[in-house]
Scaffold this active site. Structure first.
Site, PDB file in Angstrom:
ATOM      1  N   GLN A  10       0.841  -1.189   0.000  1.00  0.00           N
ATOM      2  CA  GLN A  10       0.000   0.000   0.000  1.00  0.00           C
ATOM      3  C   GLN A  10       0.878   1.242   0.000  1.00  0.00           C
ATOM      4  OE1 GLN A  10      -3.101  -0.008   2.928  1.00  0.00           O
ATOM      5  NE2 GLN A  10      -3.626   2.124   2.598  1.00  0.00           N
ATOM      6  N   SER A  88       4.107  -5.864   3.259  1.00  0.00           N
ATOM      7  CA  SER A  88       2.838  -5.764   3.987  1.00  0.00           C
ATOM      8  C   SER A  88       1.687  -6.343   3.164  1.00  0.00           C
ATOM      9  CB  SER A  88       2.583  -4.314   4.382  1.00  0.00           C
ATOM     10  OG  SER A  88       1.451  -4.197   5.203  1.00  0.00           O
ATOM     11  N   ARG A 113      -9.899  -6.863   5.038  1.00  0.00           N
ATOM     12  CA  ARG A 113      -8.716  -6.322   5.723  1.00  0.00           C
ATOM     13  C   ARG A 113      -8.607  -4.825   5.500  1.00  0.00           C
ATOM     14  NH1 ARG A 113      -3.200  -5.226   4.391  1.00  0.00           N
ATOM     15  NH2 ARG A 113      -1.671  -5.846   5.973  1.00  0.00           N
ATOM     16  N   GLN A 246       1.060  -9.392  11.736  1.00  0.00           N
ATOM     17  CA  GLN A 246       1.613  -8.432  10.773  1.00  0.00           C
ATOM     18  C   GLN A 246       0.959  -7.058  10.888  1.00  0.00           C
ATOM     19  OE1 GLN A 246      -0.011  -7.420   7.284  1.00  0.00           O
ATOM     20  NE2 GLN A 246       1.510  -8.350   5.927  1.00  0.00           N
TER      21      GLN A 246
END
Length: 312
Positions: A10, A88, A113, A246
């Site tokens: 991201q 990520s 998510r 994470q």
């Protein structure tokens, strides 16, 4: 050619990303259209909206879909990689490409998510800043001292061995930047993000994701995918636990890439909307490691031609 795939995280998103690939490559278009059915909106149109693509809840499925669409469009031109690594969010793209989850499953998980992280991030606004310097122990020590004083600021992303992103409450990050400058750090950069990702500020999103992942079944990997959280290859038996951690744990991208290189990777190929991870690789990998990024039709054709020529 021993390929290590890199999958954008991201922050790589940008308006219009993948539009030329969508128009030119049938397999790319098919993959994006499959994602649209899962998401419930036209992803190819949404990516043209600068305001929406900047939002976590939309950026995450868009990047995952683009990255996997590129892999699908390469098809047999891409030899079996020996390893993969994502930043990520990019870990989900990597795990999907390596077979741990199917594409529709991954899009559905990332749709949720992204929504969890968007909501919790809005409720717990934070700030992130990139700290430049090779003495990362110094940075950790300064943050530890501030935490003892009650400041909520944490190491978040070990992007290279000379770039560590910190995150936390905005005022506390600002205090940390001042303290780090006083301690000898020469360069810091505020990052344009809305939340303090990979810090305890996102703990509620981690709880929601953990509950969401309980219902999922995962398959064996076709090749190793390195975890940002552990710096080691993912183990399917503990995938749920690692992906949950994470959300609130630092990403050790630099350390994971080093281990991937130590395993014999001599060619790095990033897939996604930008070449950020290839830029990180220039700071980590030896100069004799080949580095490519596929982020549009021109770079797709160039890399595909290289891969095809290598096969011959």
């Amino acid at each position: 050619m021993k390929i290590g795939l890199l999958f954008s995280g991201q922050g790589a998103q940008q308006a219009g990303m993948g539009s030329d690939l969508y128009e030119a490559l049938p397999e790319y278009k098919s993959t994006i259209d499959r994602a649209s059915k899962v998401l419930g909106y036209d992803l190819s149109e949404l990516t043209k909206d600068a305001d929406k693509i900047a939002q976590t809840q939309y950026a995450q499925p868009a990047i995952l879909s683009m990255s996997n669409a590129i892999i699908n469009a390469l098809g047999n031109a891409l030899p079996q990689p020996i390893a993969a690594l994502g930043l990520s969010l990019g870990e989900y793209s990597a795990l999907t490409a390596a077979g741990a989850m199917n594409f529709e499953q991954a899009v559905a998980i990332i749709k949720d998510r992204g929504r969890y992280m968007q909501t919790v991030g809005d409720e717990n606004p934070g700030k992130m800043a990139a700290i430049m310097g090779e003495n990362q122990q110094l940075i950790e020590n300064v943050l530890a001292k501030l935490q003892v004083e009650g400041k909520r600021v944490y190491p978040a992303n070990y992007n290279t061995f000379a770039q560590l992103v910190i995150g936390g409450i905005a005022a506390d990050v600002d205090d940390a930047v001042v303290a780090l400058t006083d301690a000898g750090i020469k360069r810091t950069i505020d990052l344009p993000v809305s939340g303090a990702f990979h810090t305890p500020l996102l703990k509620d999103a981690a709880v929601q994701l953990s509950e969401r992942l309980e219902k999922e079944a995962f398959s064996d990997l076709n090749y190793p995918v390195y975890s940002n959280t552990t710096s080691e290859p993912f183990v399917i038996a503990s995938l749920h636990e690692t992906l949950t951690k994470q959300i609130v744990s630092p990403t050790y991208f630099a350390q994971a890439m080093q281990k991937m290189l130590d395993a014999g990777v001599d060619t790095l190929i990033e897939v996604g909307p930008s070449d950020t991870l290839i830029k990180f690789a220039k700071k980590i990998a030896p100069k004799d490691v080949n580095r490519y990024a596929i982020k549009d039709l021109e770079s797709f054709n160039q890399v595909k031609e290289l891969l095809t020529a290598e096969e011959v």
